[in-house]
Design an enzyme around this catalytic site. Structure first.
Site, mmCIF file in Angstrom:
data_model
loop_
_atom_site.group_PDB
_atom_site.id
_atom_site.type_symbol
_atom_site.label_atom_id
_atom_site.label_comp_id
_atom_site.label_asym_id
_atom_site.label_seq_id
_atom_site.Cartn_x
_atom_site.Cartn_y
_atom_site.Cartn_z
ATOM 1 C CE LYS A 53 -5.465 -1.546 1.853
ATOM 2 N NZ LYS A 53 -4.117 -2.207 2.028
ATOM 3 C CE LYS A 100 2.250 1.833 5.104
ATOM 4 N NZ LYS A 100 1.495 1.778 3.722
ATOM 5 C CB SER A 127 -0.915 0.024 1.352
ATOM 6 O OG SER A 127 -1.993 -0.962 1.358
#
Length: 301
Positions: A179, A247, A104
């Protein structure tokens, strides 16, 4: 399904189960990890260990990545002894023609890395996953893919080894954007669950019974059933670190700024995660939102 010889970088909490599914499907899989022990743990399952990512590129048409962040992806692909190390011996040209990145990372970084790979004749699919460690173990991950139609179609049978669904969302980078949408929903929901657990506890009711009480209602969800036990019980194996959520939410915030998208809920979650990191909880389980709120309980009113 036709079996293939594959390379895989990153046999961690997610990658390990994914590799085992590939092996059970009959694929030959060479594995590399920065920590060799994690790769060697898959040898009893039939995997072969590669000394470098470059070795994977020399021996497989398709190499899959599942690593921590954008810096790790770039290092694995273009760094010393990487898949596409531009300083490597050019007498040994990579057999690899396609990279599938399950990591990701930001969409704009994905597009830049894909352009560099394309200049060297290698295609790129960004294919982040959702479903967590449980989904990886069960082989029921949801994959959101970005890339050329023919590329995505060609790897769909491979990904079917550990995914119940592969959705082609558009050009390179579209998978990563999808995502981010997923993570905006997940992180906000887990934060809300932590608030509900905290409210239940402070009100003197058994928070562990929330999934039972809310079953079948609008608040019922996989996340509720997964995270309430993790927030009310001790000794459960971790399913990831809170720093991963941080993150991802930081990346959501960057994408929101780039596109001019108001995201006030994600902004609040981002600050909650930063507070958790400042409290030393970056390595805590993904359910660590509750630890931030529980600490707040002991603070002066």
């Amino acid at each position: 399904m036709d079996t293939q010889e594959l390379g895989f970088c990153g046999p961690g909490l997610m990658g390990g189960p994914m590799i085992r599914h590939l092996l059970r499907a009959g694929h030959a899989v060479r594995v590399w990890n920065r920590t060799p022990e994690k790769a060697e743990a898959l040898v009893p399952d039939g995997a072969r260990v590669a000394a470098t990512p470059r070795e994977l590129a020399l021996n497989a048409d398709v190499v899959l990545l599942c690593v921590a962040d954008a810096a790790a992806v770039e290092a694995v692909v273009f760094g010393a002894n990487g898949l596409l190390d531009e300083h490597a011996d050019q007498a040994s040209r990579p057999r690899m023609r396609l990279i599938v990145d399950h990591s990701s990372i930001p969409p704009d970084v994905t597009r830049a890395l894909a352009a560099r790979a394309a200049a060297l004749g290698v295609g790129w699919i960004d294919a982040p996953v959702s479903g967590g460690v449980g989904g990886a173990q069960a082989g029921t991950l949801a994959i959101m893919a970005g890339g050329v139609d023919a590329h995505v179609e060609s790897v769909a049978p491979i990904l079917a080894a550990y995914a119940s669904r592969v959705t082609h969302m558009g050009a390179v980078g579209a998978g990563q954007t999808t995502k981010l949408c997923n993570q905006a929903i997940v992180t906000a929901t887990v934060a809300a669950i932590a608030e509900a657990v905290s409210l239940a506890r402070r009100s003197g009711i058994d928070a562990a019974k929330l999934p039972e009480a809310l079953a079948g209602g609008w608040a019922d969800s996989t996340l509720l059933r997964t995270f309430v036990p993790r927030m009310t019980q001790d000794g459960l194996d971790p399913i990831g670190a809170l720093k991963t959520f941080q993150k991802d939410v930081d990346t959501v915030a960057a994408a929101a700024q780039q596109t001019g998208t108001p995201m006030p809920v994600s902004g609040t979650v981002q600050q909650l995660l930063r507070l958790g990191a400042a409290m030393g909880l970056a390595q805590a389980d993904l359910s660590g939102f509750i630890d931030v709120l529980q600490t707040a309980r002991s603070m002066p009113q």
